[in-house]
Design a protein around this motif. Structure first.
Motif, mmCIF file in Angstrom:
data_model
loop_
_atom_site.group_PDB
_atom_site.id
_atom_site.type_symbol
_atom_site.label_atom_id
_atom_site.label_comp_id
_atom_site.label_asym_id
_atom_site.label_seq_id
_atom_site.Cartn_x
_atom_site.Cartn_y
_atom_site.Cartn_z
ATOM 1 N N SER A 42 0.825 -1.209 0.000
ATOM 2 C CA SER A 42 0.000 0.000 0.000
ATOM 3 C C SER A 42 0.858 1.258 0.000
ATOM 4 O O SER A 42 0.487 2.278 -0.594
ATOM 5 C CB SER A 42 -0.938 0.002 1.210
ATOM 6 O OG SER A 42 -0.206 0.062 2.431
ATOM 7 N N VAL A 82 0.715 4.838 -2.261
ATOM 8 C CA VAL A 82 0.724 6.194 -1.704
ATOM 9 C C VAL A 82 1.924 6.975 -2.240
ATOM 10 O O VAL A 82 1.799 8.142 -2.636
ATOM 11 C CB VAL A 82 0.759 6.142 -0.165
ATOM 12 C CG1 VAL A 82 0.863 7.546 0.414
ATOM 13 C CG2 VAL A 82 -0.483 5.443 0.377
ATOM 14 N N ILE A 102 -3.940 13.191 2.253
ATOM 15 C CA ILE A 102 -3.984 11.738 2.473
ATOM 16 C C ILE A 102 -2.730 11.269 3.209
ATOM 17 O O ILE A 102 -2.796 10.453 4.136
ATOM 18 C CB ILE A 102 -4.140 11.007 1.128
ATOM 19 C CG1 ILE A 102 -5.521 11.283 0.539
ATOM 20 C CG2 ILE A 102 -3.912 9.506 1.291
ATOM 21 C CD1 ILE A 102 -5.688 10.824 -0.894
ATOM 22 N N LEU A 103 -1.576 11.804 2.812
ATOM 23 C CA LEU A 103 -0.332 11.435 3.488
ATOM 24 C C LEU A 103 -0.365 11.847 4.957
ATOM 25 O O LEU A 103 0.001 11.061 5.844
ATOM 26 C CB LEU A 103 0.858 12.097 2.789
ATOM 27 C CG LEU A 103 2.225 11.905 3.464
ATOM 28 C CD1 LEU A 103 2.623 10.440 3.466
ATOM 29 C CD2 LEU A 103 3.294 12.757 2.795
ATOM 30 N N MET A 161 -2.569 9.581 6.925
ATOM 31 C CA MET A 161 -1.915 8.301 7.193
ATOM 32 C C MET A 161 -0.878 8.445 8.304
ATOM 33 O O MET A 161 -0.768 7.581 9.187
ATOM 34 C CB MET A 161 -1.247 7.769 5.918
ATOM 35 C CG MET A 161 -0.661 6.377 6.074
ATOM 36 S SD MET A 161 0.208 5.778 4.602
ATOM 37 C CE MET A 161 1.718 6.748 4.701
ATOM 38 N N ALA A 171 -3.991 1.476 8.046
ATOM 39 C CA ALA A 171 -3.696 2.868 7.683
ATOM 40 C C ALA A 171 -3.190 2.953 6.246
ATOM 41 O O ALA A 171 -3.591 3.836 5.480
ATOM 42 C CB ALA A 171 -2.666 3.451 8.646
ATOM 43 N N ALA A 224 -5.136 4.738 3.053
ATOM 44 C CA ALA A 224 -4.476 5.795 2.271
ATOM 45 C C ALA A 224 -4.430 5.423 0.791
ATOM 46 O O ALA A 224 -4.702 6.258 -0.082
ATOM 47 C CB ALA A 224 -3.068 6.032 2.807
#
Length: 611
Positions: A61, A65, A425-426, A429, A443, A447
């Protein structure tokens, strides 16, 4: 043979094959997992269970990201900041800023998250400054390992030793208490890398290093004669052009000016409405004085108050970009007539210029009224449109794209469309990871899902963004930890070592535990290593009548010293391909760093946390 003997043999063979470096590392890792099953040490579910481990899902994931940050230009922006702060000539300043940044990020979101976020930034910097990526990427990872000792959230091992202290009745460690050793570890790591890294690291690049597109727009507009004299004029409410049919716009009464295209104000793409409206843009070509007089007379405004006519700024920005295509043999476009300013059949792209044999065909001699330009095989065209239109409509067998617009945008357009969403979004997270509200894998998945749902990336792009080599390597090597614990091999090693050094005093105990933890940490997960060593260290401290706190902190420092092999941590593997590293490259820089960690662990820790 016993299960312990089988496990030891498999580990030895795997290490030899990794060092030999003649077989793909993925192949060796898969053989290791299958050998553990074939020998009966693990069941098939255990041997392949690493691929479903939350840590593997978290790493996958993080690739999505990280790619989202890259696609939206966030990494290009960060790279520009690093270059601006470090300068293009100072290697030491660039390394120091990079290591400080990754260590601070690691303290909040873990080693894996920090390295995944900054890895593409360092690759862009290596390309832009024409430096070997091998000189930058290993320092990035090793500084992250040191930075993991700055706070409780830096690594799971810190949480484990804090909980072990509470269970032992001596109290846990505070959130920033780890920084008492973390700061000296980071300072020593930075000093060793800056002073000796150039000599100890190879001079290589990864096999798939991207080209430098940071000045791509300037190169294109100069090659096609558009470096100056291109202006984007915004239609004001009082302009007589408001409400005029787009087909009726005529600049023939303004000698020296040529209408290239009419763009929609909202999208910066070719005008699709029949009439011109307020906020639309005229893309015109001509000299500055004529353009200024035309703008004044017709109530037009230079967009963003830029009147220099620099083509790269007008044609290449956050909203729209440029692409160069070649007409290949047997293309369906051969024999068709085009002209500068023509909108393509899709209605989303504008033809700005055409070249034949690397020479521009003069726009004045290739207008629609004069029949345009009849395309031939080998002709090149410069197209302009929104980034989305370039991505969608250039996947056409009738043209060959010289440079992928997606790759160009990632490097050359800092903070492009979607950058704000990607940063939010970062940060979300990071907040989830720092607070521990949900497990790291959750998490990461949230994200990655947000990146897709926000439209930053499609599902197909997310699939391509995952570094499957790293994911498979980590998943295939994880069962080795299970085998070490299940067979009792790790516990047997630890007990023998503690019995051997136990009578030599507490300093010898710290030294012995450090050596054991460091050796095991090069082969299996440092979290698994800590889980094995921590209870033995606490028991030994209790038996010797000393406080377990220095033993626990020493173990945490040793677990962070995963420097000698690429399989020591997932992040070591992450940089192996982009850095062009071989298995044997890691210990050359890693050994001096491990010796520094030994000094801190054995001699500094007891000065802070007394026996």
């Amino acid at each position: 043979m016993s299960p312990i003997a089988y496990t030891a043999t498999i580990i030895a063979v795997a290490v030899v094959l990794f060092v030999w470096n003649k077989l793909p590392v993925v192949f060796v890792a898969m053989l290791t997992a299958l050998a553990l099953w074939a020998s009966g040490v693990l069941t098939i579910g255990q041997a392949l269970g690493g691929f479903g481990d939350p840590a593997v899902i978290f790493i996958a994931s993080l690739f999505v990201v990280s790619s989202g940050l890259e696609v939206t230009g966030v990494t290009a922006w960060a790279g520009q900041l690093l270059i601006r702060g470090a300068g293009e000539e100072s290697r030491a300043r660039l390394l120091i800023l990079t290591m400080v940044l990754v260590s601070l990020l690691t303290a909040l979101i873990s080693v894996n998250g920090a390295v995944a976020a900054l890895l593409p930034v360092l690759v862009v910097i290596a390309v832009r400054l024409k430096r070997n990526s091998s000189q930058l990427l290993m320092p990035l990872v090793f500084a992250a390992h040191a930075g993991s000792m700055l706070a409780l959230t830096g690594t799971p091992v810190n949480v484990l030793v804090s909980e072990a202290g509470q269970d032992a009745g001596v109290g846990g460690f505070g959130f920033f208490e780890f920084a008492l050793v973390g700061v000296p570890l980071l300072a020593g790591t930075m000093a060793i890398i800056v002073l000796f890294g150039k000599q100890l690291l190879p001079e290589r690049n990864g096999a798939t290093m991207p080209a430098d597109f940071s000045r791509h727009a300037k190169t294109l507009v100069e090659q096609y004669g558009l470096a100056s004299g291109i202006y984007q004029l915004r239609v004001r409410a009082s302009s007589p052009f408001v409400g005029t049919a787009a087909s009726a716009v005529d600049l023939s009464t303004h000698p020296g000016l040529q209408l290239v295209a009419i763009q929609e104000g909202e999208t910066a793409g070719p005008l699709r409405r029949p009439n011109v409206g307020e906020g639309d843009h005229f893309l015109v070509r001509g000299d500055a004085e004529t353009a200024a007089a035309f703008a004044t007379r017709m109530h037009l405004a230079f967009r963003d108050e830029q009147t220099d006519g620099q083509g790269e700024g007008t044609l290449f920005n956050r909203s729209s970009g440029l692409a160069e295509v070649v007409i290949p043999p047997r293309s369906g476009l051969i024999g068709q007539s085009v002209f500068p300013g023509m909108v393509t059949e899709s209605g989303d792209l504008i033809i700005l210029a055409v070249q034949r044999a690397s020479a521009e065909i003069a726009a004045a001699n290739a207008t629609k009224d004069k029949g345009g330009i009849v395309l031939q095989a080998g002709d090149t065209m410069l197209l302009q449109g929104t980034w989305k239109a370039l991505d969608v409509h250039l996947d056409d067998p009738d043209v060959l794209v010289v440079n992928s617009p997606e790759l160009v945008r990632r490097q050359a357009v800092p903070l492009g469309p979607g950058a704000r969403q990607a940063i939010v979004i970062l940060l979300a997270m990071v907040l989830l990871l720092a607070t521990g509200v949900v497990p790291p894998a959750v998490a990461g998945l949230l994200a990655a899902g947000a990146i897709i749902l926000s439209g930053i990336m499609s599902v197909e792009q997310a699939y391509r963004a995952v570094g499957w080599t790293t994911v498979i390597l980590v998943g295939a090597m994880m069962p080795l930890s299970t085998a070490m614990v299940q067979t009792g091999a790790a516990k047997l090693m630890a007990e023998h070592l503690v019995n051997f050094v136990g009578d030599a005093g507490p300093i010898a105990l710290l030294a012995g535990l450090f050596v054991l933890t460091a050796i095991m940490g090069q082969l299996i997960s440092n979290t698994a290593t800590a889980l094995i060593v921590i209870p033995i260290g606490v028991a030994a401290a209790t038996a010797m009548g000393i406080s377990p706190r220095p033993v626990l902190m020493s173990t945490a420092v040793a677990a962070a010293g995963a420097f000698l092999t690429p399989i020591a941590t997932p992040t070591n593997l992450m940089v192996m391909g982009p850095g062009g590293y071989a298995f044997s490259d890691y210990w050359k820089l890693g050994l001096p760093l491990l010796l520094w960690f030994f000094v801190v662990s054995v001699f500094l820790v007891p000065l802070i946390w007394r026996f």
